[in-house]
Motif scaffolding. Sequence first.
Motif, PDB file in Angstrom:
ATOM      1  N   GLY A 141      -2.715  -0.312  10.084  1.00 44.09           N
ATOM      2  CA  GLY A 141      -3.270  -1.524  10.698  1.00 44.09           C
ATOM      3  C   GLY A 141      -3.265  -1.413  12.208  1.00 44.09           C
ATOM      4  O   GLY A 141      -3.058  -2.406  12.911  1.00 44.09           O
ATOM      5  N   VAL A 187       0.823  -1.223   0.000  1.00 41.64           N
ATOM      6  CA  VAL A 187       0.000   0.000   0.000  1.00 41.64           C
ATOM      7  C   VAL A 187       0.859   1.277   0.000  1.00 41.64           C
ATOM      8  O   VAL A 187       0.837   2.060  -0.956  1.00 41.64           O
ATOM      9  N   VAL A 217      -7.106   3.526   5.161  1.00 39.30           N
ATOM     10  CA  VAL A 217      -6.936   2.213   4.516  1.00 39.30           C
ATOM     11  C   VAL A 217      -6.988   1.091   5.554  1.00 39.30           C
ATOM     12  O   VAL A 217      -7.279  -0.061   5.239  1.00 39.30           O
ATOM     13  N   GLY A 218      -6.722   1.414   6.785  1.00 39.96           N
ATOM     14  CA  GLY A 218      -6.628   0.394   7.837  1.00 39.96           C
ATOM     15  C   GLY A 218      -7.891  -0.427   7.989  1.00 39.96           C
ATOM     16  O   GLY A 218      -9.009   0.088   7.861  1.00 39.96           O
ATOM     17  N   VAL A 219      -7.699  -1.705   8.209  1.00 44.45           N
ATOM     18  CA  VAL A 219      -8.819  -2.605   8.515  1.00 44.45           C
ATOM     19  C   VAL A 219      -8.437  -3.351   9.783  1.00 44.45           C
ATOM     20  O   VAL A 219      -7.505  -4.158   9.780  1.00 44.45           O
ATOM     21  N   ASN A 220      -9.114  -3.027  10.872  1.00 50.71           N
ATOM     22  CA  ASN A 220      -8.764  -3.622  12.166  1.00 50.71           C
ATOM     23  C   ASN A 220     -10.012  -4.238  12.789  1.00 50.71           C
ATOM     24  O   ASN A 220     -11.072  -3.608  12.808  1.00 50.71           O
ATOM     25  N   ARG A 275       9.166   4.465  12.591  1.00 53.28           N
ATOM     26  CA  ARG A 275      10.337   5.161  13.153  1.00 53.28           C
ATOM     27  C   ARG A 275      10.243   6.671  12.975  1.00 53.28           C
ATOM     28  O   ARG A 275      11.176   7.392  13.315  1.00 53.28           O
TER      29      ARG A 275
HETATM   30  P1  NAP Z   1       1.964  -3.577   6.939  1.00 55.93           P
HETATM   31  O1  NAP Z   1       2.697  -4.280   5.867  1.00 55.93           O
HETATM   32  O2  NAP Z   1       1.878  -4.184   8.293  1.00 55.93           O
HETATM   33  O3  NAP Z   1       2.605  -2.120   7.078  1.00 55.93           O
HETATM   34  C1  NAP Z   1       2.222  -1.263   8.107  1.00 55.93           C
HETATM   35  C2  NAP Z   1       3.014   0.009   8.029  1.00 55.93           C
HETATM   36  O4  NAP Z   1       2.613   0.832   9.131  1.00 55.93           O
HETATM   37  C3  NAP Z   1       4.526  -0.178   8.134  1.00 55.93           C
HETATM   38  O5  NAP Z   1       5.167   0.620   7.180  1.00 55.93           O
HETATM   39  C4  NAP Z   1       4.844   0.296   9.555  1.00 55.93           C
HETATM   40  O6  NAP Z   1       6.113   0.906   9.690  1.00 55.93           O
HETATM   41  C5  NAP Z   1       3.778   1.326   9.775  1.00 55.93           C
HETATM   42  N1  NAP Z   1       3.523   1.515  11.200  1.00 55.93           N
HETATM   43  C6  NAP Z   1       3.316   0.563  12.152  1.00 55.93           C
HETATM   44  N2  NAP Z   1       3.110   1.124  13.351  1.00 55.93           N
HETATM   45  C7  NAP Z   1       3.196   2.465  13.177  1.00 55.93           C
HETATM   46  C8  NAP Z   1       3.088   3.580  14.029  1.00 55.93           C
HETATM   47  N3  NAP Z   1       2.844   3.445  15.325  1.00 55.93           N
HETATM   48  N4  NAP Z   1       3.236   4.806  13.505  1.00 55.93           N
HETATM   49  C9  NAP Z   1       3.475   4.971  12.187  1.00 55.93           C
HETATM   50  N5  NAP Z   1       3.582   3.944  11.315  1.00 55.93           N
HETATM   51  C10 NAP Z   1       3.451   2.711  11.802  1.00 55.93           C
HETATM   52  O7  NAP Z   1       0.463  -3.280   6.512  1.00 55.93           O
HETATM   53  P2  NAP Z   1      -0.231  -3.095   5.056  1.00 55.93           P
HETATM   54  O8  NAP Z   1      -0.275  -4.384   4.359  1.00 55.93           O
HETATM   55  O9  NAP Z   1       0.330  -1.900   4.370  1.00 55.93           O
HETATM   56  O10 NAP Z   1      -1.716  -2.751   5.538  1.00 55.93           O
HETATM   57  C11 NAP Z   1      -1.988  -1.624   6.334  1.00 55.93           C
HETATM   58  C12 NAP Z   1      -3.456  -1.642   6.723  1.00 55.93           C
HETATM   59  O11 NAP Z   1      -4.239  -1.517   5.532  1.00 55.93           O
HETATM   60  C13 NAP Z   1      -3.918  -2.944   7.392  1.00 55.93           C
HETATM   61  O12 NAP Z   1      -4.910  -2.639   8.332  1.00 55.93           O
HETATM   62  C14 NAP Z   1      -4.530  -3.722   6.254  1.00 55.93           C
HETATM   63  O13 NAP Z   1      -5.523  -4.629   6.697  1.00 55.93           O
HETATM   64  C15 NAP Z   1      -5.140  -2.611   5.447  1.00 55.93           C
HETATM   65  N6  NAP Z   1      -5.311  -2.917   4.022  1.00 55.93           N
HETATM   66  C16 NAP Z   1      -6.528  -2.659   3.482  1.00 55.93           C
HETATM   67  C17 NAP Z   1      -6.743  -2.915   2.163  1.00 55.93           C
HETATM   68  C18 NAP Z   1      -8.069  -2.615   1.554  1.00 55.93           C
HETATM   69  O14 NAP Z   1      -8.383  -3.086   0.508  1.00 55.93           O
HETATM   70  N7  NAP Z   1      -8.877  -1.808   2.202  1.00 55.93           N
HETATM   71  C19 NAP Z   1      -5.740  -3.448   1.368  1.00 55.93           C
HETATM   72  C20 NAP Z   1      -4.485  -3.662   1.940  1.00 55.93           C
HETATM   73  C21 NAP Z   1      -4.289  -3.391   3.274  1.00 55.93           C
HETATM   74  P3  NAP Z   1       7.508   0.118   9.502  1.00 55.93           P
HETATM   75  O15 NAP Z   1       7.676  -0.022   8.030  1.00 55.93           O
HETATM   76  O16 NAP Z   1       8.505   1.023  10.113  1.00 55.93           O
HETATM   77  O17 NAP Z   1       7.357  -1.191  10.207  1.00 55.93           O
END
Ligand code: NAP
Length: 284
Positions: A208, A168, A227-230, A189
């Motif tokens: 997320g 994403v 975008v988050g889905v929790n 970070r």
């Molecule tokens: P991911 O691979 O787990 O990446 C999460 C990102 O958030 C990482 O870059 C991480 O940083 C960052 N992060 C974590 N904790 C943080 C904080 N406290 N402050 C700032 N940044 C932080 O997740 P993803 O696959 O991109 O998905 C993200 C969310 O979108 C999830 O909830 C997922 O379910 C949802 N999603 C929805 C769809 C949709 O169709 N609606 C599609 C895809 C994903 P680091 O890189 O430093 O670890």
Amino acid sequence: MTEPRVLSGAPAAAHLLERAVSIMSTLPNKPHLHVIRLGEDPASVSYVRLKDQKALEIGMDSTVHALPENTLESELLTLISRLNRDPRASGILVQLPLPKHINESLVLEAVSPDKDVDGFHAVNVGKLWSGGEGLFPCTAAGIIEMCKFYGIALEGMSVVIVGRSNIVGKPLAALMLRENATVTVAHSRSKNLAEVTRGADVLVAAVGRAGLITPEMVREGAVIIDVGVNRVVLEGKNRLVGDVQKAAYARAGAYTPVPGGVGPLTVSHLLLNTAIAAQRLLEG
Ligand code: NAP
């Protein structure tokens, strides 16, 4: 303060499907989407079912290859190689995450870039960043299409994306740059996150973590793309919520709700990518 505008995903997703159907109407054969799934992870099973159903619904051919969890990497690679060579296969998607014994990047690189409808192959990632024409990740591309659908100007805007995943955050950063936005990508970070997000005309939360984005982190009138889905338990009931607190939506000029915002765009853009892939394969 005026009520924020709710950016519902359904009409924007329907518009993407109309585009896919319109491309399909110019093709001699139906595009054929192949989705490969390993194991029975409930979330993967349900996502794959949705992709399959939607594809069939709009008149595409769709095959789900549901393989056992203990499938060998070599067997998976053989299947991908067969589909790469099959002229009737237009799109190949390997549902993630894969079991631990499989090398994910090896598998993603094995898919022909021309059929890589998830847009994860290095060739497509390269085209995305270099400004070329390729197949781009569906959630990120869907978000751009949603902004266009609702007339949200991106050129010159300050876009802050919280999250830098390959699925994403990073592809969305590339696509926002292609739209001439000024892009900041924050992550776990990042220092002074609230200060960074308050600078956003368009704030995208793709982390997320339920409730990460508080009202103080949002500039009044900003566009919020959540975008988050929790999955959380609220008042004893299982609920889906985004990364943005409800009270923060209230400060926005417009926001995508969870559920019902960004969610529907991903599958629709996947089918648009499949139609585009079929068209390009035909054109050679
Ligand atoms: P991911 O691979 O787990 O990446 C999460 C990102 O958030 C990482 O870059 C991480 O940083 C960052 N992060 C974590 N904790 C943080 C904080 N406290 N402050 C700032 N940044 C932080 O997740 P993803 O696959 O991109 O998905 C993200 C969310 O979108 C999830 O909830 C997922 O379910 C949802 N999603 C929805 C769809 C949709 O169709 N609606 C599609 C895809 C994903 P680091 O890189 O430093 O670890």
